[in-house]
Design a protein around this motif. Structure first.
Motif, PDB file in Angstrom:
ATOM      1  N   TRP A 157      52.319  36.769  41.899  1.00 43.21           N
ATOM      2  CA  TRP A 157      52.520  37.845  42.875  1.00 43.21           C
ATOM      3  C   TRP A 157      52.135  39.198  42.281  1.00 43.21           C
ATOM      4  O   TRP A 157      51.642  40.091  43.003  1.00 43.21           O
ATOM      5  N   ARG A 158      52.314  39.373  40.971  1.00 43.16           N
ATOM      6  CA  ARG A 158      51.965  40.653  40.357  1.00 43.16           C
ATOM      7  C   ARG A 158      50.449  40.877  40.357  1.00 43.16           C
ATOM      8  O   ARG A 158      49.970  41.992  40.636  1.00 43.16           O
ATOM      9  N   VAL A 159      49.698  39.841  40.039  1.00 45.75           N
ATOM     10  CA  VAL A 159      48.237  39.961  40.056  1.00 45.75           C
ATOM     11  C   VAL A 159      47.745  40.266  41.468  1.00 45.75           C
ATOM     12  O   VAL A 159      46.877  41.128  41.668  1.00 45.75           O
ATOM     13  N   GLU A 160      48.293  39.582  42.467  1.00 43.16           N
ATOM     14  CA  GLU A 160      47.880  39.816  43.846  1.00 43.16           C
ATOM     15  C   GLU A 160      48.271  41.222  44.316  1.00 43.16           C
ATOM     16  O   GLU A 160      47.502  41.900  45.001  1.00 43.16           O
ATOM     17  N   ALA A 161      49.478  41.659  43.964  1.00 44.05           N
ATOM     18  CA  ALA A 161      49.916  43.000  44.362  1.00 44.05           C
ATOM     19  C   ALA A 161      49.058  44.067  43.697  1.00 44.05           C
ATOM     20  O   ALA A 161      48.692  45.076  44.319  1.00 44.05           O
ATOM     21  N   ALA A 162      48.711  43.861  42.425  1.00 41.07           N
ATOM     22  CA  ALA A 162      47.866  44.818  41.713  1.00 41.07           C
ATOM     23  C   ALA A 162      46.503  44.946  42.388  1.00 41.07           C
ATOM     24  O   ALA A 162      45.981  46.052  42.582  1.00 41.07           O
ATOM     25  N   ALA A 163      45.930  43.811  42.777  1.00 38.68           N
ATOM     26  CA  ALA A 163      44.627  43.831  43.443  1.00 38.68           C
ATOM     27  C   ALA A 163      44.715  44.496  44.810  1.00 38.68           C
ATOM     28  O   ALA A 163      43.838  45.273  45.200  1.00 38.68           O
ATOM     29  N   ALA A 164      45.790  44.199  45.541  1.00 37.98           N
ATOM     30  CA  ALA A 164      45.939  44.720  46.904  1.00 37.98           C
ATOM     31  C   ALA A 164      46.073  46.232  46.935  1.00 37.98           C
ATOM     32  O   ALA A 164      45.687  46.884  47.913  1.00 37.98           O
ATOM     33  N   GLN A 165      46.614  46.818  45.871  1.00 39.19           N
ATOM     34  CA  GLN A 165      46.871  48.258  45.866  1.00 39.19           C
ATOM     35  C   GLN A 165      45.700  49.081  45.342  1.00 39.19           C
ATOM     36  O   GLN A 165      45.729  50.315  45.379  1.00 39.19           O
ATOM     37  N   ALA A 166      44.642  48.417  44.856  1.00 41.67           N
ATOM     38  CA  ALA A 166      43.502  49.129  44.278  1.00 41.67           C
ATOM     39  C   ALA A 166      42.510  49.538  45.365  1.00 41.67           C
ATOM     40  O   ALA A 166      42.338  48.833  46.360  1.00 41.67           O
ATOM     41  N   ALA A 172      40.498  47.093  41.221  1.00 45.73           N
ATOM     42  CA  ALA A 172      41.358  45.924  41.391  1.00 45.73           C
ATOM     43  C   ALA A 172      41.305  45.032  40.160  1.00 45.73           C
ATOM     44  O   ALA A 172      42.331  44.532  39.687  1.00 45.73           O
ATOM     45  N   PHE A 173      40.105  44.827  39.622  1.00 44.82           N
ATOM     46  CA  PHE A 173      39.954  43.984  38.432  1.00 44.82           C
ATOM     47  C   PHE A 173      40.735  44.578  37.264  1.00 44.82           C
ATOM     48  O   PHE A 173      41.454  43.868  36.551  1.00 44.82           O
ATOM     49  N   ALA A 174      40.613  45.880  37.077  1.00 44.60           N
ATOM     50  CA  ALA A 174      41.324  46.547  35.988  1.00 44.60           C
ATOM     51  C   ALA A 174      42.836  46.442  36.178  1.00 44.60           C
ATOM     52  O   ALA A 174      43.589  46.207  35.217  1.00 44.60           O
ATOM     53  N   ALA A 175      43.298  46.608  37.405  1.00 45.94           N
ATOM     54  CA  ALA A 175      44.738  46.511  37.679  1.00 45.94           C
ATOM     55  C   ALA A 175      45.244  45.097  37.441  1.00 45.94           C
ATOM     56  O   ALA A 175      46.353  44.892  36.933  1.00 45.94           O
ATOM     57  N   MET A 176      44.438  44.114  37.795  1.00 48.27           N
ATOM     58  CA  MET A 176      44.824  42.716  37.564  1.00 48.27           C
ATOM     59  C   MET A 176      44.940  42.425  36.069  1.00 48.27           C
ATOM     60  O   MET A 176      45.832  41.700  35.630  1.00 48.27           O
ATOM     61  N   ARG A 219      40.827  33.868  40.802  1.00 49.55           N
ATOM     62  CA  ARG A 219      41.012  35.155  41.502  1.00 49.55           C
ATOM     63  C   ARG A 219      40.305  36.274  40.756  1.00 49.55           C
ATOM     64  O   ARG A 219      39.685  37.150  41.376  1.00 49.55           O
ATOM     65  N   PHE A 220      40.365  36.257  39.434  1.00 52.72           N
ATOM     66  CA  PHE A 220      39.649  37.266  38.644  1.00 52.72           C
ATOM     67  C   PHE A 220      38.140  37.142  38.873  1.00 52.72           C
ATOM     68  O   PHE A 220      37.433  38.149  38.990  1.00 52.72           O
ATOM     69  N   VAL A 221      37.643  35.912  38.924  1.00 52.87           N
ATOM     70  CA  VAL A 221      36.208  35.689  39.152  1.00 52.87           C
ATOM     71  C   VAL A 221      35.807  36.222  40.526  1.00 52.87           C
ATOM     72  O   VAL A 221      34.766  36.882  40.671  1.00 52.87           O
ATOM     73  N   GLU A 222      36.616  35.966  41.537  1.00 53.43           N
ATOM     74  CA  GLU A 222      36.310  36.437  42.889  1.00 53.43           C
ATOM     75  C   GLU A 222      36.211  37.954  42.940  1.00 53.43           C
ATOM     76  O   GLU A 222      35.282  38.511  43.544  1.00 53.43           O
ATOM     77  N   VAL A 223      37.153  38.628  42.308  1.00 54.37           N
ATOM     78  CA  VAL A 223      37.155  40.092  42.338  1.00 54.37           C
ATOM     79  C   VAL A 223      35.983  40.639  41.516  1.00 54.37           C
ATOM     80  O   VAL A 223      35.350  41.638  41.905  1.00 54.37           O
ATOM     81  N   ALA A 275      38.141  45.370  29.297  1.00 55.91           N
ATOM     82  CA  ALA A 275      37.639  44.433  30.305  1.00 55.91           C
ATOM     83  C   ALA A 275      36.594  45.095  31.184  1.00 55.91           C
ATOM     84  O   ALA A 275      35.557  44.497  31.505  1.00 55.91           O
ATOM     85  N   SER A 276      36.863  46.338  31.585  1.00 58.33           N
ATOM     86  CA  SER A 276      35.904  47.059  32.424  1.00 58.33           C
ATOM     87  C   SER A 276      34.571  47.229  31.698  1.00 58.33           C
ATOM     88  O   SER A 276      33.492  47.038  32.279  1.00 58.33           O
TER      89      SER A 276
END
Length: 286
Positions: A157-166, A172-176, A219-223, A275-276
């Motif tokens: 849920w944390r990874v998804e929430a991080a992506a959703a808020q970017a 989003a990738f960086a937040a994840m 999910r990381f690959v998709e983003v 990562a970026s």
């Protein structure tokens, strides 16, 4: 055989708790059982009687023994939300609400390893009798499965929430990345157990949990792919790059094993910047 009185509303609560721990929606469970979502909801809320046949079906679908539904364990470790709250604060890590047995298992498994631990040692750490611990968790294997579910639920849920808020895929990738690193640092012992003991899981949970872990990577690959299509990442190999990033983040518990923990947020930003750069992006982090 169990009477209808014995198969009362407590079964419904146990079913709901296990369903949420498995990351299964009510609609998915209903489809697996061949019933309507309304009927499934009534079962979970104790509004309809559960026959022995239905109990056996539920146990099979949820990969547990019938006894675990009739005499359920403590409340679920961490319920995975049906949908991610866009305002959820994924960077705040309160104490994970584990039942006393699971909390003790984290301590014991982290110190001795899964194979070096016994239910007697876990019971002692939890200040319970061995008989008492078996009432809530029927085996050491079930403890490991519950801990893996807890860690993946918290992370998911944390990874998804991080992506959703970017605001864009690169952010989003960086937040994840930050969310993943924070999970590995803030829940270091739990993350260490999951990363080192996956091979100790038995089927069908081994494949299920491996699929959940792979889902995070996917999910990381998709983003990353989205960021490349948007011109925000320049890497020619977004999938390989994203997989490498996830591997680096998951190795955090090993990097600091036995050492003083660094500042979690600062480390998360450091990894996100790295990562970026690996992905050919220029995300500004603070």
């Amino acid at each position: 055989m169990f009477s209808m009185t014995e198969l009362g509303g407590g079964v419904g609560g146990a079913v709901r708790a296990l369903r949420q721990r498995r990351g299964i929606t009510l609609r998915e469970l209903a489809a697996d059982l061949g019933v309507s979502p309304g009927t499934m909801s009534a079962i979970e809320n104790g509004k309809v009687a559960v026959t022995v046949e239905r109990l056996q079906q539920l146990a099979a679908v949820l990969h547990v023994g019938v006894a675990e539904l009739v005499a359920p364990p403590f409340e679920p470790v961490l319920a995975r939300p049906e949908s991610v709250d866009a305002g959820a604060d994924w960077a705040v890590f309160d104490r994970l609400e584990l039942d006393p047995v699971l909390a003790a298992a984290v301590e014991v498994f982290a110190e001795t390893g899964y194979h070096g631990a016994t239910m007697r040692v876990v019971a002692a750490a939890a200040d319970l009798s061995v008989a008492g611990i078996y009432r809530y968790h029927r085996s050491k294997q079930r403890l490991l499965v519950a801990l893996a579910d807890a860690q993946l639920s918290d992370l998911g849920w944390r990874v998804e929430a991080a992506a959703a808020q970017a605001p864009d895929p690169a952010q989003a990738f960086a937040a994840m990345v930050r969310a993943l690193v924070l999970c590995q640092i803030s829940r270091r012992e739990l993350a260490f157990i999951v990363e080192t003991e996956l091979r100790s899981l038995q089927e069908p949970d081994r494949s299920r949990i491996a699929a959940l872990r792979h889902g995070v990577q996917r999910r990381f690959v998709e983003v990353a792919d989205e960021a490349v299509r948007a011109g925000l990442f320049t890497t020619a190999a977004p999938a390989a790059g994203a997989e490498a990033v996830v591997s680096l983040c998951r190795a955090v518990p090993f990097r600091f094993d036995g050492a003083a923990l660094p500042d979690g947020p600062a480390l998360a930003i450091e990894y996100a910047a790295l990562a970026s750069a690996m992905m050919g992006g220029s995300v500004q982090l603070s």
